[in-house]
Design a protein around this motif. Sequence first.
Motif, short mmCIF file in Angstrom:
data_model
loop_
_atom_site.label_atom_id
_atom_site.label_comp_id
_atom_site.label_asym_id
_atom_site.label_seq_id
_atom_site.Cartn_x
_atom_site.Cartn_y
_atom_site.Cartn_z
N GLU A 105 39.32 -7.24 11.78
CA GLU A 105 39.64 -8.07 10.71
C GLU A 105 38.80 -7.55 9.43
O GLU A 105 37.63 -6.59 9.86
N ASP B 191 42.69 -17.61 6.99
CA ASP B 191 44.13 -16.59 7.27
C ASP B 191 43.52 -15.32 8.17
O ASP B 191 44.39 -14.74 8.93
N ASN B 192 42.29 -14.72 7.83
CA ASN B 192 41.85 -13.63 8.69
C ASN B 192 41.83 -13.99 10.12
O ASN B 192 41.84 -13.35 11.10
N ARG C 133 45.00 -14.45 11.63
CA ARG C 133 45.53 -12.92 12.28
C ARG C 133 44.88 -12.36 13.33
O ARG C 133 45.46 -11.52 14.24
N GLN D 113 46.22 -13.67 16.33
CA GLN D 113 47.48 -13.07 16.38
C GLN D 113 47.42 -11.74 17.01
O GLN D 113 48.32 -11.40 17.85
N SER D 114 46.66 -10.89 16.64
CA SER D 114 46.60 -9.39 16.84
C SER D 114 45.93 -9.46 18.50
O SER D 114 46.50 -8.69 19.23
N ARG E 87 52.33 -4.95 13.01
CA ARG E 87 51.38 -6.29 12.59
C ARG E 87 50.27 -6.42 13.22
O ARG E 87 49.37 -7.56 12.81
N LYS F 59 46.28 -5.48 13.65
CA LYS F 59 45.11 -4.84 13.08
C LYS F 59 44.30 -4.30 14.05
O LYS F 59 43.38 -4.92 14.50
N HIS G 274 50.73 -7.76 7.75
CA HIS G 274 50.94 -8.78 6.88
C HIS G 274 49.59 -9.11 6.31
O HIS G 274 48.64 -9.80 6.62
#
Length: 331
Positions: free
Chosen positions: A55, A74-75, A78, A81-82, A177, A179, A238
Amino acid sequence: MSRPVPAVFGSEFYPEMPTVAYQNGAWQPVRWQESATITLPAGAHGLHYGSECFEGLKAFCQKNGDIVLFRPDDNIARMRQSARLLDMPIPEADTFREALFELVRRAADYVPDAPNAMYLRPTLVGTDPVIGKAGHSTTSALLYILASPVGDYFKVGSPMKLLVETEHMRCAPHMGRIKCGGNYASALPWLNQAHEKYGANQVLFCPNGDVQETGASNFMLIDGNTIRTKGLTDEFLHGVTRDSVLKVAKDLGYTIDERNLTVAELQKAIENGAEAILTGTAAVISPVTSFVINDKEIPVAGQERALAIRAAITAIQYGDAPDRYGWIHKI
Ligand SMILES: *Cc1c(COP(=O)(O)O)cnc(C)c1O
């Protein structure tokens, strides 16, 4: 306090960092260690089979001396999610958040003033020490967070020449999507070619004419009063900055048009005077200065709108404008 920042972005680290290991089916307590090196098994899954993601976010020193993080949740979401999409152990949001904030608290004196910042780099790597596990997900992992005082990535007047690439992809479409380092490695041959052959700064990946993003930033057109950018799909990253730009621009009176954009439409808009930008945490907004399309260089007319939107966002980050979005989190 104004501290000097290193000339090279991301080349120096705050000397300590938090690490959290996932072992025996559970996340272990946070441990603090020196940040210069980590010890990994030579057979670590992440080094052989690419179980790795990361991130990038920033902490700022505001005008009144407050140290704040910009959109940290948000990071965190994410990265989770990654990890999920790579089938890696998913960091616990609360522990991750606390370690991130504690790092910024410990490093508070190292967070430089505007226009500089503290760049934060959470990294998750698969640590199973078995090279026979090519066809299996890692069952252990290490999360660590680097903090790096950085200068302003954005430089007024610097060229941003984009090679429009319609043949090759940045990464596999189902990976877009995520990272992860693998996606960066995958884009490097095209980036190197673009530097050598065209003197381009970045490659704008537009497989089959569908305008997506560059190797490390999202892409938008500012066409009069309309901001045009591809709607979210699995094919590209994203960006948190992408989202911030769309929200701030909407409040500045822009119409947001999120849908597919072709290279032909892009070229026509640029020739008719539209602005174009790249968005990402490091520079917030970088105005594009020209495109190379089919071996022809097409200049971009202006960047006033781009710079005004950028100023509206950096004003929130440095506390010069109120945060109406809930993006700013004091340590
Ligand atoms: C990190 C990244 C971005 C920008 O994301 P931000 O959250 O805005 O920093 C865009 N594209 C790629 C491929 C990225 O890795």
